[in-house]
Design an enzyme around this catalytic site. Sequence first.
Site, PDB file in Angstrom:
ATOM      1  N   ASP A  64       0.870  -1.183   0.000  1.00 39.41           N
ATOM      2  CA  ASP A  64       0.000   0.000   0.000  1.00 39.41           C
ATOM      3  C   ASP A  64       0.899   1.222   0.000  1.00 39.41           C
ATOM      4  O   ASP A  64       1.506   1.562   1.013  1.00 39.41           O
ATOM      5  CB  ASP A  64      -0.882  -0.032   1.258  1.00 39.41           C
ATOM      6  CG  ASP A  64      -1.484   1.329   1.589  1.00 39.41           C
ATOM      7  OD1 ASP A  64      -1.661   2.154   0.679  1.00 39.41           O
ATOM      8  OD2 ASP A  64      -1.784   1.554   2.789  1.00 39.41           O
ATOM      9  N   THR A 123       3.074   9.545   1.584  1.00 43.55           N
ATOM     10  CA  THR A 123       4.123   9.698   2.595  1.00 43.55           C
ATOM     11  C   THR A 123       4.801   8.367   2.893  1.00 43.55           C
ATOM     12  O   THR A 123       6.020   8.264   2.867  1.00 43.55           O
ATOM     13  CB  THR A 123       3.531  10.274   3.903  1.00 43.55           C
ATOM     14  OG1 THR A 123       2.776  11.443   3.586  1.00 43.55           O
ATOM     15  CG2 THR A 123       4.625  10.621   4.886  1.00 43.55           C
ATOM     16  N   THR A 179       4.909   3.876   2.628  1.00 42.56           N
ATOM     17  CA  THR A 179       4.519   2.658   1.924  1.00 42.56           C
ATOM     18  C   THR A 179       4.526   1.507   2.926  1.00 42.56           C
ATOM     19  O   THR A 179       5.488   1.355   3.682  1.00 42.56           O
ATOM     20  CB  THR A 179       5.494   2.357   0.773  1.00 42.56           C
ATOM     21  OG1 THR A 179       5.471   3.473  -0.113  1.00 42.56           O
ATOM     22  CG2 THR A 179       5.107   1.106   0.002  1.00 42.56           C
ATOM     23  N   GLY A 221      -8.688   7.777  -6.179  1.00 40.85           N
ATOM     24  CA  GLY A 221      -7.439   7.242  -5.629  1.00 40.85           C
ATOM     25  C   GLY A 221      -7.585   5.757  -5.325  1.00 40.85           C
ATOM     26  O   GLY A 221      -8.582   5.349  -4.731  1.00 40.85           O
ATOM     27  N   ASP A 258      -6.222   3.954  -3.135  1.00 37.79           N
ATOM     28  CA  ASP A 258      -6.351   3.676  -1.691  1.00 37.79           C
ATOM     29  C   ASP A 258      -7.805   3.815  -1.238  1.00 37.79           C
ATOM     30  O   ASP A 258      -8.280   3.076  -0.378  1.00 37.79           O
ATOM     31  CB  ASP A 258      -5.424   4.578  -0.859  1.00 37.79           C
ATOM     32  CG  ASP A 258      -5.590   6.069  -1.139  1.00 37.79           C
ATOM     33  OD1 ASP A 258      -6.096   6.440  -2.224  1.00 37.79           O
ATOM     34  OD2 ASP A 258      -5.212   6.876  -0.264  1.00 37.79           O
ATOM     35  N   THR A 314       2.960  29.012  22.374  1.00 36.57           N
ATOM     36  CA  THR A 314       2.773  28.841  20.923  1.00 36.57           C
ATOM     37  C   THR A 314       2.456  27.392  20.560  1.00 36.57           C
ATOM     38  O   THR A 314       1.538  27.125  19.786  1.00 36.57           O
ATOM     39  CB  THR A 314       4.054  29.291  20.185  1.00 36.57           C
ATOM     40  OG1 THR A 314       4.375  30.607  20.637  1.00 36.57           O
ATOM     41  CG2 THR A 314       3.862  29.289  18.689  1.00 36.57           C
TER      42      THR A 314
HETATM   43  N1  LIG Z   1       0.745  10.639  17.807  1.00 39.31           N
HETATM   44  C1  LIG Z   1       1.281  10.733  16.598  1.00 39.31           C
HETATM   45  N2  LIG Z   1       1.916  11.878  16.240  1.00 39.31           N
HETATM   46  C2  LIG Z   1       2.452  12.017  15.022  1.00 39.31           C
HETATM   47  N3  LIG Z   1       2.398  11.071  14.079  1.00 39.31           N
HETATM   48  C3  LIG Z   1       1.784   9.924  14.372  1.00 39.31           C
HETATM   49  C4  LIG Z   1       1.188   9.671  15.633  1.00 39.31           C
HETATM   50  N4  LIG Z   1       0.619   8.434  15.609  1.00 39.31           N
HETATM   51  C5  LIG Z   1       0.854   7.925  14.380  1.00 39.31           C
HETATM   52  N5  LIG Z   1       1.552   8.811  13.643  1.00 39.31           N
HETATM   53  C6  LIG Z   1       1.992   8.704  12.269  1.00 39.31           C
HETATM   54  O1  LIG Z   1       0.868   8.919  11.461  1.00 39.31           O
HETATM   55  C7  LIG Z   1       1.080   8.302  10.219  1.00 39.31           C
HETATM   56  C8  LIG Z   1      -0.192   7.599   9.886  1.00 39.31           C
HETATM   57  O2  LIG Z   1       0.041   6.629   8.914  1.00 39.31           O
HETATM   58  P1  LIG Z   1      -0.888   6.431   7.681  1.00 39.31           P
HETATM   59  O3  LIG Z   1      -0.394   5.264   6.916  1.00 39.31           O
HETATM   60  O4  LIG Z   1      -2.284   6.443   8.141  1.00 39.31           O
HETATM   61  O5  LIG Z   1      -0.656   7.733   6.860  1.00 39.31           O
HETATM   62  P2  LIG Z   1       0.649   8.219   6.124  1.00 39.31           P
HETATM   63  O6  LIG Z   1       1.583   7.106   5.974  1.00 39.31           O
HETATM   64  O7  LIG Z   1       1.150   9.425   6.868  1.00 39.31           O
HETATM   65  O8  LIG Z   1       0.005   8.718   4.781  1.00 39.31           O
HETATM   66  P3  LIG Z   1      -0.090   7.997   3.351  1.00 39.31           P
HETATM   67  O9  LIG Z   1      -0.754   6.673   3.561  1.00 39.31           O
HETATM   68  O10 LIG Z   1      -0.910   8.977   2.596  1.00 39.31           O
HETATM   69  O11 LIG Z   1       1.324   7.874   2.921  1.00 39.31           O
HETATM   70  C9  LIG Z   1       2.285   7.383  10.391  1.00 39.31           C
HETATM   71  O12 LIG Z   1       3.408   7.957   9.745  1.00 39.31           O
HETATM   72  C10 LIG Z   1       2.529   7.352  11.907  1.00 39.31           C
HETATM   73  O13 LIG Z   1       3.880   7.219  12.258  1.00 39.31           O
HETATM   74  C1  LIG Z   2      -6.608  11.774  -1.879  1.00 40.19           C
HETATM   75  C2  LIG Z   2      -5.395  10.859  -1.848  1.00 40.19           C
HETATM   76  C3  LIG Z   2      -4.116  11.694  -1.970  1.00 40.19           C
HETATM   77  C4  LIG Z   2      -5.405  10.170  -0.465  1.00 40.19           C
HETATM   78  O1  LIG Z   2      -4.356   9.271  -0.357  1.00 40.19           O
HETATM   79  C5  LIG Z   2      -5.478   9.780  -2.968  1.00 40.19           C
HETATM   80  O2  LIG Z   2      -6.592   8.982  -2.767  1.00 40.19           O
HETATM   81  C6  LIG Z   2      -5.538  10.385  -4.347  1.00 40.19           C
HETATM   82  O3  LIG Z   2      -4.536  10.784  -4.875  1.00 40.19           O
HETATM   83  N1  LIG Z   2      -6.778  10.450  -4.942  1.00 40.19           N
HETATM   84  C7  LIG Z   2      -7.041  10.937  -6.269  1.00 40.19           C
HETATM   85  C8  LIG Z   2      -8.282  11.782  -6.342  1.00 40.19           C
HETATM   86  C9  LIG Z   2      -9.546  11.160  -5.789  1.00 40.19           C
HETATM   87  O4  LIG Z   2      -9.506  10.176  -5.052  1.00 40.19           O
HETATM   88  O5  LIG Z   2     -10.635  11.643  -6.137  1.00 40.19           O
HETATM   89  K   LIG Z   3      -2.818   5.297   4.101  1.00 41.61           K
END
Ligand SMILES: Nc1ncnc2c1ncn2[C@@H]1O[C@H](COP(=O)(O)OP(=O)(O)OP(=O)(O)O)[C@@H](O)[C@H]1O
Ligand SMILES: CC(C)(CO)[C@@H](O)C(=O)NCCC(=O)O
Ligand SMILES: [K+]
Length: 258
Positions: A6, A10, A12, A107, A109, A184
């Site tokens: 997946d 940000t 994988t 998307g 996902d 802040t």
């Molecule tokens: N308390 C927290 N503070 C900051 N970051 C956190 C906390 N808990 C979890 N995370 C982070 O949040 C992220 C959630 O992961 P998730 O896979 O849902 O999204 P992502 O990896 O950031 O996004 P994407 O799937 O779009 O790449 C992870 O990077 C995890 O380390």
């Molecule tokens: C919205 C994100 C970035 C979430 O991961 C992804 O699902 C994406 O690039 N979507 C394309 C646009 C859409 O889902 O309508």
């Molecule tokens: K995700």
Amino acid sequence: MLLAIDCGNTNTVFSIWDGTRFLATWRTSTEHQRTADQYYVWLSTLMEFQKIEADITDVIISSTVPRVVFNLRVLSDRYFGTRPLVVGRPDCALPVEVRVDAGTAVGPDRLVNTVAGHHLFGGDLIVVDFGTATTFDVIDSDGAYVGGVIAPGVNLSLEALHQAAAALPHVDVTRPQKVVGTNTVACMQSGVFWGYVGLVREICARIKEERGRAMKVISTGGLAPLFNQAGELYDEWVDDLTIHGLTVIHKYNTGATA
Ligand SMILES: Nc1ncnc2c1ncn2[C@@H]1O[C@H](COP(=O)(O)OP(=O)(O)OP(=O)(O)O)[C@@H](O)[C@H]1O
Ligand SMILES: CC(C)(CO)[C@@H](O)C(=O)NCCC(=O)O
Ligand SMILES: [K+]
């Protein structure tokens, strides 16, 4: 065995599924420069370290970043001798309908979350995914994806404040002690924490109102539990819902159990 990948904007996630359970799950940052060889060295080192003896025969990929798919395909071909299923490609069938405006590329996902949500909880759902973006996927009673909402991600919002304002530091999201911050960092944390609690509550309420029916709210993503401390925002939380959905789509396309 199945390797489910997946790939978000940000991070994988790689997960090994033996047909009934996940043997291991690992995360790495998403970088399109990473080659198949680099993925394999990383993956095989972790497998060895955790003493996972998995014979990977199948690979399925969901990627919100189109350019990383090439190297993941090479990884699959070269090291596992298999052509991967890629969600969103015509040869990867989905067990649910997608009812959106013509020409919209949803998307992958979000499609996978829809499949996973429907598989686990049936119909009339809202899936809230706290990733790079905070997405809401609306799922009809028959499991179809019928649209949703895309809002900025939590970490993205905090990062944007830090980037745009010279006097605002980088901070991590947490639940602040009080709403009114007296420094802040506390002020920023309050804005993001309570802002997202309000965002989730308002968007879910309006979706239910617009569709005129009761809907179950499912959340996923590591940050989701943080926002639900009063337990009122979602009905269920599933960690790695997307990875779960990939196993369902793989089974649907191959009939396989592993
Ligand atoms: N308390 C927290 N503070 C900051 N970051 C956190 C906390 N808990 C979890 N995370 C982070 O949040 C992220 C959630 O992961 P998730 O896979 O849902 O999204 P992502 O990896 O950031 O996004 P994407 O799937 O779009 O790449 C992870 O990077 C995890 O380390
Ligand atoms: C919205 C994100 C970035 C979430 O991961 C992804 O699902 C994406 O690039 N979507 C394309 C646009 C859409 O889902 O309508
Ligand atoms: K995700």
